[in-house]
Every structure is written in structure tokens, then in C-alpha cells.
Write a protein that holds these residues in place. Structure first.
Motif: not given
Length: 290
Positions: A211, A215, A253
Motif C-alpha cells: 500500500r 501511495l 486515493f
């Protein structure tokens, strides 16, 4: 907290300063004031940093996040944060960014404990947060405000917990590769099993390594999209399988499509903040080992 959208027209009434010199543990700070009364209205998404926002005016900030709507005098945003909205009238803010590697020493909590919403400063620092805002409100210049902030953070620094060297190396590798790293190969290079890396990394950084890489790659993709480059080209350069893969990550996101992200990003305070933090990843990659 990386800005991806602003709902206001461009306004010249923003007093903006930053980035300032490094603060304790290699963090960085900027400052901004709504001197023209345009109003702050930002839709924001996560970035590869822990973000602290301190509002030192007398109005506070209205935050709509995973927890709901609150009016806060300041807050902390962790890595797992979901897309959210921040608004304010005559906002006056100091913004601090630091690597999750250093977050525990300065904030007194593990990045894992910050969760997917914002944490109010008073929940984190209690009466010290109120005194900090009062001190900032009494200053006249950005140099004074930055000095007050640096002094406060220096007093908070408690290097009681340090990450495993392997976790530090993994975080650095994810940053320097712009998120384009295979977690299995990363674990193998450390002499760890993927399961062990996954568990240690998540407990000390706040996200799983996969993750975290997603990001970091997303934030580099945002830079390309906001520079006006075609989404298909950005997808190739950032290592996405295809444009659809990029669209999925932007939706995760930022809760919007690449086209919507680019179309609604206007040259306001959001643009200035984005430019000020533009070299943050490179800066952190160099400073993360401090």
C-alpha cells in the motif's frame, strides 16, 4: 496531506511562505494565510508523509473525513487517510510534513494509531496544542512563526523508538523507486520473508509495504497529471499496467478520475502548496536516514 483539488477561483490574497528550513528530525514546514478573504476549500488525498496542520487564527478549520464533520484548530493526517475536504474562512496555517519513520519521535504515537481520518491536535498534545496556537497567533512574521513551531517540535522530540534497519531500508527503497518496487524482491534483498516484512513494515510505518508503494506511485502520477501530461503516458512512466490501472489508483486515493482531478485543480492556494511540496519525496529520500 496532498492537495488534489480546489473549489475556488484564483485569488491573489494569499500570504504564502515556504518551504522553510529543516526542522527537528528532518521535517519540513510551510505557512499560508488567507489575507484576501477568499476562503479555503480544498479536497485532499494522502501523500507519503505524516502531515500536521496548525490553524492559528480564531476560526478553526472545518474537516469532512472518514469520521464525519468537525471544526478543529489543527489536526494530524496519517498515511492511510482517505480523500477528504478542508474548509475555512480567513485560514491561517502552519503545515508540517515528516516521514513516518520519524513520526513517533515527534508525535508520541505510532503512525498505525493515526487511522484513516484526521486526529485533532488537542487529542494528541492536549493543552500544549492550545498554547502553541496562542503563541503562533501572537507572532507578526513567518520567521517568528517558524521559530515557534521549530521550538515546539524540538521539545516534543523523544527518540524512544526507532524502526528496524530493514524497515528503514524498505521505506527508502520505495521512495527512491517512486513506488515501482516488487515487495517479494524487496523482502528477498533484506533476507526476510514477505510475511515478516509485511508485518514489521505495517506496524512501524502505518501501511503495508504494498500500500505504501501504491501511495508513493500515486503521488508521482499526480505530478504528471497536473503538469498536463496525457494519462496514458503518465501510466507508462509510473509503472502502471495500463491507463485503467492508473484510474483505479487515482479513484482509491483521490476519489475521482484522472481527468476530473486535472480539470478541477486550479492555480489557487492549492497550486502554491503543491509546488512548495513538489520536491518533498526527493528531500525525504535524502533525509530519511537522519
Amino acid at each position: 496531506m496532498g492537495t488534489v483539488d480546489s473549489g475556488r477561483e484564483p485569488d491573489v490574497g494569499w500570504d504564502f511562505a515556504g518551504p522553510a528550513d529543516a526542522v527537528p528530525l528532518g521535517a519540513a514546514i510551510i505557512g499560508y494565510r488567507d489575507a484576501g478573504g477568499a476562503g479555503l476549500d480544498l479536497r485532499v488525498a494522502g501523500t507519503a508523509a505524516i502531515t500536521v496542520v496548525i490553524e492559528f487564527g480564531d476560526r478553526g478549520l472545518i474537516v469532512d473525513d472518514a469520521v464525519g464533520r468537525r471544526t478543529l484548530g489543527g489536526f494530524v493526517v496519517g498515511l492511510p487517510v482517505e480523500a477528504m475536504r478542508v474548509r475555512g474562512e480567513r485560514a491561517e496555517c502552519i503545515e508540517v510534513r515528516l516521514s513516518p519513520i520519524q513520526a513517533y519521535s515527534l508525535l508520541g504515537v505510532s503512525p498505525t494509531d493515526l487511522g484513516r481520518g484526521v486526529v485533532a491536535l488537542e487529542d494528541l498534545w492536549g493543552s500544549r496544542a492550545r498554547r502553541l496556537r496562542e503563541q503562533l497567533a501572537s507572532t507578526r512574521t513567518w520567521d517568528e512563526r517558524f521559530a515557534v513551531t521549530k521550538s515546539f517540535l524540538a521539545q516534543c522530540e523523544r527518540p524512544m523508538r526507532t524502526p528496524d534497519p530493514e524497515v528503514l531500508a524498505s521505506w527508502n527503497r520505495i521512495l527512491t523507486s517512486c513506488g515501482q518496487v516488487k515487495i517479494g524482491e524487496l523482502a528477498e534483498s533484506l533476507g526476510w520473508s514477505p510475511k515478516r516484512l509485511w508485518a514489521r513494515f505495517e506496524s512501524q510505518i502505518g501501511l503495508t509495504p504494498k500500500r505504501a508503494a501504491m501511495l508513493v506511485r500515486f503521488r508521482y502520477a499526480v505530478d504528471g497529471l497536473l503538469a498536463g501530461r496525457p494519462a496514458a503516458d503518465v501510466a507508462v512512466d509510473c509503472g502502471y499496467t495500463d491507463q485503467a490501472h492508473l484510474c483505479r489508483d487515482v479513484s482509491i486515493f483521490a476519489n475521482r478520475t484522472p481527468g476530473a482531478l486535472r480539470a478541477h485543480y486550479l492555480p489557487t492556494i492549492a497550486q502554491q502548496r503543491h509546488r512548495a511540496w513538489g520536491s518533498f519525496f526527493q528531500y525525504r529520500a535524502g533525509a530519511v536516514g537522519r
